[in-house]
Motif scaffolding. Structure first.
Motif, PDB file in Angstrom:
ATOM      1  N   GLN B 105      78.996  33.606 105.183  1.00 39.93           N
ATOM      2  CA  GLN B 105      79.486  34.004 103.866  1.00 39.93           C
ATOM      3  C   GLN B 105      79.173  32.935 102.826  1.00 39.93           C
ATOM      4  O   GLN B 105      78.726  33.228 101.716  1.00 39.93           O
ATOM      5  CB  GLN B 105      81.005  34.200 103.904  1.00 39.93           C
ATOM      6  CG  GLN B 105      81.473  35.391 104.713  1.00 39.93           C
ATOM      7  CD  GLN B 105      81.200  36.680 104.007  1.00 39.93           C
ATOM      8  OE1 GLN B 105      81.288  36.752 102.791  1.00 39.93           O
ATOM      9  NE2 GLN B 105      80.840  37.702 104.745  1.00 39.93           N
ATOM     10  N   VAL B 106      79.435  31.686 103.193  1.00 41.12           N
ATOM     11  CA  VAL B 106      79.197  30.567 102.265  1.00 41.12           C
ATOM     12  C   VAL B 106      77.719  30.517 101.895  1.00 41.12           C
ATOM     13  O   VAL B 106      77.359  30.364 100.732  1.00 41.12           O
ATOM     14  CB  VAL B 106      79.648  29.227 102.899  1.00 41.12           C
ATOM     15  CG1 VAL B 106      79.184  28.055 102.066  1.00 41.12           C
ATOM     16  CG2 VAL B 106      81.164  29.189 103.041  1.00 41.12           C
ATOM     17  N   LEU B 108      75.604  32.975 101.979  1.00 37.82           N
ATOM     18  CA  LEU B 108      75.276  34.146 101.158  1.00 37.82           C
ATOM     19  C   LEU B 108      75.702  33.924  99.715  1.00 37.82           C
ATOM     20  O   LEU B 108      74.944  34.165  98.774  1.00 37.82           O
ATOM     21  CB  LEU B 108      75.998  35.372 101.731  1.00 37.82           C
ATOM     22  CG  LEU B 108      75.723  36.709 101.041  1.00 37.82           C
ATOM     23  CD1 LEU B 108      74.286  37.102 101.271  1.00 37.82           C
ATOM     24  CD2 LEU B 108      76.659  37.788 101.591  1.00 37.82           C
ATOM     25  N   TYR B 109      76.919  33.446  99.533  1.00 39.15           N
ATOM     26  CA  TYR B 109      77.403  33.169  98.172  1.00 39.15           C
ATOM     27  C   TYR B 109      76.536  32.124  97.504  1.00 39.15           C
ATOM     28  O   TYR B 109      76.224  32.203  96.324  1.00 39.15           O
ATOM     29  CB  TYR B 109      78.853  32.671  98.201  1.00 39.15           C
ATOM     30  CG  TYR B 109      79.875  33.755  98.358  1.00 39.15           C
ATOM     31  CD1 TYR B 109      80.989  33.580  99.176  1.00 39.15           C
ATOM     32  CD2 TYR B 109      79.754  34.954  97.684  1.00 39.15           C
ATOM     33  CE1 TYR B 109      81.937  34.570  99.334  1.00 39.15           C
ATOM     34  CE2 TYR B 109      80.693  35.955  97.841  1.00 39.15           C
ATOM     35  CZ  TYR B 109      81.787  35.755  98.663  1.00 39.15           C
ATOM     36  OH  TYR B 109      82.717  36.727  98.814  1.00 39.15           O
ATOM     37  N   GLY B 110      76.168  31.110  98.298  1.00 44.44           N
ATOM     38  CA  GLY B 110      75.316  30.053  97.749  1.00 44.44           C
ATOM     39  C   GLY B 110      73.992  30.616  97.279  1.00 44.44           C
ATOM     40  O   GLY B 110      73.516  30.292  96.189  1.00 44.44           O
ATOM     41  N   GLN B 112      73.407  33.749  96.403  1.00 41.92           N
ATOM     42  CA  GLN B 112      73.649  34.597  95.231  1.00 41.92           C
ATOM     43  C   GLN B 112      73.793  33.747  93.986  1.00 41.92           C
ATOM     44  O   GLN B 112      73.256  34.056  92.925  1.00 41.92           O
ATOM     45  CB  GLN B 112      74.939  35.423  95.423  1.00 41.92           C
ATOM     46  CG  GLN B 112      74.769  36.602  96.344  1.00 41.92           C
ATOM     47  CD  GLN B 112      76.080  37.322  96.603  1.00 41.92           C
ATOM     48  OE1 GLN B 112      77.142  36.849  96.222  1.00 41.92           O
ATOM     49  NE2 GLN B 112      75.997  38.463  97.256  1.00 41.92           N
ATOM     50  N   GLN B 113      74.534  32.634  94.131  1.00 42.85           N
ATOM     51  CA  GLN B 113      74.719  31.743  92.979  1.00 42.85           C
ATOM     52  C   GLN B 113      73.392  31.188  92.526  1.00 42.85           C
ATOM     53  O   GLN B 113      73.110  31.104  91.329  1.00 42.85           O
ATOM     54  CB  GLN B 113      75.641  30.581  93.360  1.00 42.85           C
ATOM     55  CG  GLN B 113      76.991  30.656  92.711  1.00 42.85           C
ATOM     56  CD  GLN B 113      77.829  29.428  92.960  1.00 42.85           C
ATOM     57  OE1 GLN B 113      77.551  28.649  93.854  1.00 42.85           O
ATOM     58  NE2 GLN B 113      78.844  29.251  92.183  1.00 42.85           N
TER      59      GLN B 113
END
Lengths: 161, 145
Positions: B105-106, B108-110, B112-113
């Motif tokens: 998740q981390v 993926l968020y990274g 996306q950011q």
């Protein structure tokens, strides 16, 4: 007396192996080491008493766990099984810390992003369940110094034969 | 030797407790339950043999571990200590799976950011109000009179 050979226990104890011998189903004659080690650590009469106090369907598992414990104690006469427990508890603590860090990271990221973005509630529910499992784990050991415990003492040993 | 100075082991076994009793330092009379447990599971003579085979400075820890194993076995006559080991193994597996998921998740968020920031940076370049001739097909700037 029939022609069947005595079980490993009766062979070691040099006695007649009765038809209803309590050891015979769990200590076959082709594996003398299994009974020898259990006898060395626990003693035949103690093992017999323990098995007699259990229902028949639980005796096989009880013997397997006794063999495992006896092996652990012979391999490590100071810590025995407790060495493995200490090692595993350390692993659990480390994972707990890593999870806490990862959870904090996710929280940070989620707070930085817009509220419209998905927050994966399922993951956070599982996290809280796991976290409660880990934090409720009783501290089994508060005496053995972990620095003295052998690391990974029972590598890849099968618990159940 | 008076009855009050006997260790828990000698009291339980109803024998005299000598000054050099192997078990006395680890099974004091103040905790009879501790010896009762180890005696039930291992037997007094086995414990004595086990401790005698160890150097003196290791006997206290060994006695504690033996006592722990015995009380685990009394609490769980089928699995004893092994039940605890199995439970810990399972907890570790679950924790490792959860950690892998959260770290995914981390990541993926990274990612996306990172993409979001790239998009924002590119849109800022397009908004630059530079000279018109940069955005037209004209090759050269207009001549200034």
């Amino acid at each position: 007396m029939g022609g069947s050979s005595p079980c490993a226990s009766c062979k070691l104890l040099r006695r007649r192996c009765a038809k209803d011998c309590i050891f015979a189903p769990y200590f076959p004659s082709d594996d003398p080491h299994k009974f020898a080690i259990v006898h060395k650590v626990f003693g035949a009469s103690n093992v017999s008493k323990m098995l007699q106090e259990l229902p028949i369907h639980q005796r096989a598992d009880a013997v397997s766990s006794l063999v495992y414990e006896a092996n652990a104690r012979v391999r490590d006469p100071v810590y025995g099984c407790v060495g493995a427990i200490s090692y595993l508890q350390n692993q659990v603590s480390q994972l707990q810390m890593q999870l806490a860090v990862a959870q904090a990271e996710i929280l940070c990221i989620q707070m930085q992003q817009e509220p419209a973005l998905p927050t994966h509630q399922i993951v956070s529910d599982d996290r809280s369940l796991l976290h409660s499992n880990l934090s409720n784990l009783p501290q089994y050991l508060n005496f053995a110094s972990t620095s003295n415990v052998i690391q990974d003492p029972l590598k890849r040993e099968s618990l159940w034969t | 030797m008076s009855n009050s100075t006997r260790c828990a082991a000698c009291k339980s076994l109803r024998r005299r407790c000598p000054q050099d009793c192997t078990l006395a330092p680890y099974f004091p009379s103040t905790n009879p339950q501790r010896f009762a447990c180890v005696h039930k599971i291992f037997g007094a003579s086995n414990i004595t043999k086990m401790l005698q085979q160890l150097p003196v400075h290791q006997r206290a820890v060994a006695a504690d571990c033996i006592s722990f194993e015995a009380s685990s076995r009394v609490r769980d006559p089928v699995y004893g200590c092994v039940g605890i080991i199995t439970q810990l193994h399972q907890l570790i597996l679950v924790a490792q799976r959860e950690l892998a998921e959260i770290q995914g998740q981390v990541a993926l968020y990274g990612a996306q950011q990172g993409q979001e920031q790239k998009r924002m940076a590119q849109s800022q370049v397009h908004q630059y109000n530079g000279p018109i001739w940069f955005t037209t097909s004209q090759q050269d700037p207009p001549h200034l009179d």
